[in-house]
Scaffold this active site. Structure first.
Site, mmCIF file in Angstrom:
data_model
loop_
_atom_site.group_PDB
_atom_site.id
_atom_site.type_symbol
_atom_site.label_atom_id
_atom_site.label_comp_id
_atom_site.label_asym_id
_atom_site.label_seq_id
_atom_site.Cartn_x
_atom_site.Cartn_y
_atom_site.Cartn_z
ATOM 1 C CD GLU B 794 38.401 -14.442 -8.727
ATOM 2 O OE1 GLU B 794 38.182 -14.423 -7.503
ATOM 3 O OE2 GLU B 794 37.852 -15.191 -9.537
ATOM 4 C CB CYS B 828 42.663 -13.862 -4.488
ATOM 5 S SG CYS B 828 43.600 -13.587 -5.953
#
Lengths: 75, 1202
Positions: B794, B828
């Site tokens: 990720e 993120c």
């Protein structure tokens, strides 16, 4: 081709010895991390060949929550 | 921590109000029922009176207000009603014609407008129907493919075309505006009021607008209020009545005069709003008119009482009797607020006006409580309970008429009749209130026949603001439970409108309305299994609930005292952990694991694997549920660690713990489901590498997924945030996590990279972090040789939001601030690039600048802090370098100031949030991981190319879209290659199981965390052959590498595939499947295939069944559960350009299946084959092209092209 930036993944039979070569070549790339897809079961092959997208919508943004406001209350 | 001083109140009534904030609904209803009782004879008389009124209203068709007629014609349950509402909300604020046309097309083409024409007697409704019809019949082309049709139509209409449509729509909207706005200016409004004032009505004027986001807007609203008071005062004085009860007044919203009217900013609120409000009151006093403070969101109620008390007790108010407040009966604590107001009037010996309303924005309050995981709602879940509360409060207010002037705002005839009965002979000690344009007939009866005064709440302002207000009114009163909606519905018998809410409520078995899902029950329907009860939603903690934050503060303070260290308490050779907001605070230390220690850990993890993998899945799941429970019980200390170790603000700390809890419960449930598949088994030892930005949530998300599926784990938390990870493991062990199933590795990333990742015993790596590190891990794993080791990565993003001119600027600003700056932009998912349509850019930028100016940058331990520090020196250096780079590559639009509590003793890592404008997204060479948002302007007609540019970055994590044009939102979302798309909301805070999270391309490998497919990567197919059985001879690589010409051909093939990809992916699923089916049918007739296929029929049968399976999975995207008012759906899309390889070691069967699956799921295919397959492959290709699919969707290459 294994180095081409537009590549997204490689499917190869798990019984094929070239799979290790392919995974080495893919790891040398810069950018996205790509899969070597060797699924034993064809239903899992589908899973490996798709990507997921989540779409979240605030359905009340223009005005309010019509479903809640038109709810018919039950006793 | 959190706040200084005490929030404990010495007033017992205030304490009662706090206790009733979210009290159990049964308790709340039982408490008010006795107070709402009316004696039987009065009740009978009220019933009879109400019946007559209702009959009269029904007879009196002419007398129905305009909103009533509109509701009657365009019910909210009809498509046209909803469309009208959506259009009305947005059209007038759109500045550019192009976008207006798009919006109109989008909305109007959906309805059946002609059937409404002439169906209503109201001139107004007919006029708007004409407008809608005229346009509706012409713009049936929302679907682009119908555009030709429109072209024809356009020819017929000739020069009239789009301008006429737009004009007539605007005209229709303006008619609505005129009908429901009292006037565009206060002067016009007061003039218009004269007619009704002569009949015995009075007015309270409301200045329209959204809450202020900036000081500048707050200043404008304040000025508008001041001007209005002067104008109203002029009329009042001229009337000669000199009594606030008899003359027009004003209603004000505190959120309009201050951009941070929030409980968390209490100090500012008290020092800045109180004097502003007082000044307005003194001005109202000067003309002796009434000033009423409108009720707002429930979380503002407690602080509003502080403000009211401060102003109302001010001696300068003298003998003025015009101070008023609005009170919402739908709140469980309303009855105690009445008592508190009574007490206040007695203490200050001053009279007050109290407007009793039922309460608006009920739907929003319900949604928020669900989202926040609160234990109960703070509003009643039944309309009838709200009515009971209304009657109870009304009874009390009528008793208190010596100090309180009650103002009963209702459109319900039964409520009004009851109040008339209760008041007896008194006709002047109270009044009624209604909304402009509603309930005309009801109040004509009361004003004329009962001689009781009615005050009309009348909005004043420009039409574009009015419409948002109107939409809201339509929604509130179009609700099925609404009296106004019922009375216009002739099918409903009169008696059904006259039900006594107290009697009804007494009869109810369940006071709570089960149709409203309790916050904890949001995910009950999630499971697939029979009798499956789903999982609990994680518990939240309400930082506006004083009864909750007083103990929270104590717990945080205690934790801090217990864990604060002196420098000399840190042993030699250890690394101290310091608060990033203030490095003089040391809260712990670490010793790093050595190379040998790490190897021992792997040994232990391997040993533990043999038992853990055999533990039944249900037992592993039960452990995860116990872990989630203990995390909830220890929420306080975990929040403290988030604040002091990670520099998070308290709300982020709460969200962090909740996400961790949700992960545990979600994966526990999914693991049980997956364990039903006998073909799968655990993988072995999994290495989890988690980041510092979600030190608990992502850490536990990875770990819980890995252990749920029977793997054992080495978990490497970020070096910056190891303490909270270690604490989490301690808590896990205390509820039964066996030794060595999860071991924490405290070490530098490079040490782990050199020791653990190369170890062949590590079977899977889960990683969240930077794109570069992700690539390095993948290379290190590949250096081990053998099978590709599963790596779930990720990684970074270049997250964008696209805003067109139909968006509501205030909503956009709220969402940009939270998406780009909350958590100091260290998510993120955080917004980095904001694309603004040029027509609204200046306006939105000004509002953003103003909103940034109001942010508090400081100590995250304080509730009043909006933005804390970044994590460490490295992060700060990178941001400073970016700021330097932007000096020559962008324009600085705003830079926030630090507050005083940014201390500088031993240093800190604060970075001032910044807003930039850049020419193009390509100015940004990498992700900027911090509180910086970059604005790019775009032209309205180039919106699709914006998505192409964003896709061109190669990242694909999150994307936001703000538009009211539905088909545009869907279209942009489809075109985007981001993994998570957010429409008309912020783009952070993905919830486990609701918005499965993760990106594509440079942003990650998938599957999505917190999604239904995550665990599948953590298990192995039992049939996988042992990798040791393979030995790829070096001499074979010769056939695989080509000369320059072949390389050139190879590149060309892949380029062509890539050009064909977008169209193929966007081709309808049915069409794709059909093409592949045709291919299969044709293969059956290819003779040479017979040589290769052992059993062609078998292959074809399986391929056809594979297609059915694909169709089933892709056709119906999965709807995910979540709070009301949100749509969350997970779609499956293609990967991109796929190579399907075949040589003598590949079975024909597998190869065909790989091609069929790749093509049908929307990928382009290059079949790279040895000579053995080559002729067949070419035949396949030709057959496929013959089906009409794009010619480069399926191509063939030789091994030398690989």
């Amino acid at each position: 081709m294994l180095a081409h930036p537009a590549l997204s993944g490689v499917v190869v039979d798990s019984g094929c010895e070239i799979k290790h070569y392919i995974s080495e070549k893919l790891a040398l790339r810069h950018g996205a991390i790509l899969p070597v897809i060797t699924s034993e079961y064809f239903d899992s092959m589908i899973q490996r060949l798709v990507t997921e997208k989540t779409i979240s919508i605030d359905t009340t943004a223009s005005g309010g929550n019509t479903s809640l406001m038109t709810l018919v209350e039950e006793d | 921590m959190l706040f200084t001083g005490s929030l404990i109140t010495d007033c017992p009534i205030r304490q009662k109000i706090r206790e009733f904030y979210r009290i159990d609904e049964n308790v709340a209803v039982d408490h008010i029922l006795p107070a709402a009782e009316v004696n039987v004879s009065a009740r009978s008389r009220a019933w009879e009176r109400a019946r007559k009124m209702v009959l009269k209203i029904r007879q009196d068709q002419e007398g129905n207000g305009a909103i009533d007629s509109l509701l009657n014609e365009y019910s909210l349950s009809s498509e046209e009603g909803v469309v009208l509402m959506c259009l009305a909300e947005a059209l007038l604020r759109v500045p550019d014609k192009h976008t207006q046309d798009e919006l109109i097309r989008d909305k109007i083409s959906q309805g059946q407008w002609s059937s409404h024409l002439g169906a209503s007697d109201s001139i107004f409704v007919n006029a708007s129907s004409w407008g809608l019809l005229l346009t509706g019949s012409m713009v049936n082309y929302a679907d682009k493919r119908k555009k030709e049709q429109f072209g024809l139509l356009k020819k017929t209409v000739g020069r009239l075309g789009e301008p006429v449509i737009r004009k007539s729509m605007n005209y229709a909207m303006k008619i609505m505006g005129k009908q429901f706005v009292m006037g565009e200016t206060i002067q016009a409004a007061t003039v218009r009021a004269a007619t009704k004032e002569q009949q015995g009505y009075v007015y309270s004027y409301d200045m329209l607008g959204e809450g202020a986001r900036t000081m500048a807007d707050a200043g404008l609203y304040l000025k508008a209020y001041q001007d209005a008071i002067t104008a109203i005062g002029y009329v009042a004085v001229a009337s000669g009545k000199n009594d606030p009860r008899k003359v027009p007044g004003i209603s004000i919203k505190l959120s309009a005069i201050h951009p941070r009217y929030e409980f968390s900013h209490k100090e500012r609120v008290m020092s800045e709003i109180v004097p502003k409000l007082k000044a307005l009151c003194l001005q109202a006093k000067q003309y002796n008119i009434g000033l009423t403070i409108d009720a707002e969101e429930s979380e503002r109620l407690d602080i509003s009482l502080d403000i009211i008390e401060a102003v109302f007790s001010d001696s300068e108010l003298g003998d003025w009797q015009g101070f008023g407040i609005a009170l919402q009966a739908y709140q469980k604590r309303a009855i105690h607020v009445v008592d508190w107001l009574r007490d206040l009037t007695l203490r200050t010996e001053r009279k007050m006006m109290v407007r009793l309303v039922k309460g608006a924005y009920w739907d929003t309050e319900i949604k928020n409580a669900q989202k926040d995981g609160l234990n109960h709602f703070h509003v009643f879940t039944r309309k009838s309970s709200t009515d009971v509360s209304y009657h109870a409060c009304a009874n009390k207010l009528l008793e208190y008429r010596d100090t309180i002037y009650p103002q009963f705002a209702t459109h319900n005839a039964y409520t009004a009749a009851t109040i008339v009965e209760l008041a007896g002979d008194d006709k002047a000690g109270f009044e009624f209130q209604c909304l402009h344009g509603m309930g005309d007939s009801l109040y004509d009866q009361i004003v004329k026949e009962e001689s009781i005064q009615c005050r009309i709440y009348a909005p004043v302002g420009h039409h574009e603001y009015l419409l948002a207000y109107l939409v809201r009114r339509l929604l509130e009163n179009g609700a099925n439970s609404s009296f106004v909606n019922a009375i216009v519905d002739e099918d409903q018998p009169v008696e059904s409108l006259l039900e006594d809410p107290v009697e009804k409520t007494q009869r109810l078995k369940a006071k709570y309305n089960n149709q409203i899902i309790m916050p904890i029950d949001l995910y009950r329907g999630e499971g697939k299994g029979e009798g499956e009860k789903g999982r609990d939603n994680s518990k939240g903690l309400d930082l506006t609930d004083i009864n909750e934050i007083i103990p929270l503060k104590a717990a945080l303070d205690n934790w801090f005292v217990d864990h604060l260290l002196n420098k000399n308490e840190v042993p030699d050779g250890s690394n101290a952990v310091m608060n990033p907001a203030n490095r003089s605070e040391i809260i712990g230390f670490h010793q790093h694991a050595s190379h040998d220690e790490m190897l021992v850990m792997i040994d232990k993890a391997e040993t533990a694997y043999s038992t853990w993998s055999k533990t039944p899945a249900v037992d592993r799941a039960a452990l995860l549920c116990r872990i989630s429970d203990i995390l909830e019980r220890h929420m306080d200390e975990l929040i403290a660690m988030c604040i002091k170790e990670a520099g998070k603000v308290a709300q982020d700390g709460i969200d962090e713990v909740r996400e961790a809890v949700d992960f545990c419960r979600y994966y526990a449930a999914r693991a049980i489901e997956l364990s039903g598949d006998e073909r799968l088994e655990a993988r072995g030892v999994v290495l989890c590498i988690s980041p510092w930005n979600f030190p608990l949530a992502i850490f536990l998300g990875q770990v819980s997924a890995a252990i749920a599926t029977g793997n054992t784990v080495l978990a490497k938390p970020a070096e910056q945030t190891g303490l909270i990870a270690l604490r989490a493991i301690e808590l896990m062990k205390s509820v039964g996590l066996p030794e060595n199933v999860v071991q924490a590795v405290i070490a530098r990333g490079s040490a782990v990279g050199n020791t653990i990742i190369p170890d062949s015993r590590i079977q899977t790596v889960m990683f969240t972090g930077s794109t570069e590190t992700g690539t390095r891990i993948s290379q290190t794993l590949s250096d081990r040789g053998g099978d590709q080791v599963p790596l779930i990565a990720e990684t970074g993003g270049q997250n964008c939001m696209i805003v067109d001119s139909t968006a509501l600027p205030e909503q956009v600003v709220d969402d940009v601030i939270s998406s780009g700056f909350q958590s100091a932009g260290q998510r993120c998912s955080a917004l980095r690039v904001l694309f603004l349509q040029e027509d609204i850019a200046d306006n939105v930028i000004a509002m953003l600048q103003g909103a940034l100016a109001e942010l508090h940058i400081g100590n995250p331990a304080k509730l009043s802090t909006d933005i804390g520090p970044v994590i460490d020196q490295k992060a700060l250096d990178a941001l400073n370098a970016h700021a330097e780079y932007m000096k020559s590559h962008g324009k600085l639009l705003y830079q926030c100031e630090f507050s005083d509590d940014v201390v500088d003793e031993d240093g800190h890592f604060f970075f001032a949030p910044r807003l930039y404008e850049i020419d193009d997204i390509s100015v940004l060479k990498q992700e900027v991981f911090g509180p910086c948002v970059h604005i790019v302007r775009f032209k309205g007609n180039e919106i699709e190319s914006v998505v192409d540019k964003i896709n061109g970055t190669g990242f694909g994590l999150t994307m936001g879209i703000h538009t009211r044009i539905e088909h545009r939102a869907i279209n942009l979302a489809k075109l985007s290659r981001a993994g998570n798309i957010y429409i008309n909301r912020n783009m952070i805070g993905a919830v486990v199981g609701v918005q499965p999270f993760g990106g594509r391309g440079l942003s990650g490998t998938g599957p999505k965390a917190g999604g239904p497919n995550y665990l599948t990567r953590l298990v192995k197919e039992k049939a996988t052959p042992d990798e040791k059985d393979f030995n790829f001879p070096a001499d074979k690589t010769i056939t695989l590498s080509g000369d320059a010409a072949e390389n050139h051909q190879a590149n060309h093939l892949m380029d062509k595939a890539n050009w064909a990809e977008k169209e193929w992916r966007s081709t309808e699923l049915n069409t794709r499947i059909s093409c592949v089916r045709q291919l299969l049918a044709k293969i059956a007739h290819v003779e040479i295939v017979d040589d290769l296929a052992d059993d062609l029929n078998h292959t074809l049968v399986l391929a056809r069944s594979q297609l059915i399976d694909i169709e089933k999975r892709l056709k119906k995207p999965q709807q995910l559960p979540g709070p009301t008012g949100e749509s969350n759906i997970i779609y499956l899309e293609n990967r991109g350009n796929i190579i399907c390889y075949a040589d003598e070691n590949v079975s024909f069967h597998f190869w065909v299946q790989s091609i069929v699956t790749s093509l049908a799921t929307g990928n382009t295919v290059i079949a790279v084959v040895s000579d053995l397959f080559y002729q067949e492959a070419l035949e396949f290709r030709d057959k496929f092209v013959a089906t009409g699919a794009g010619k480069d969707v399926f191509q063939v290459a030789k091994q030398c092209h690989l």
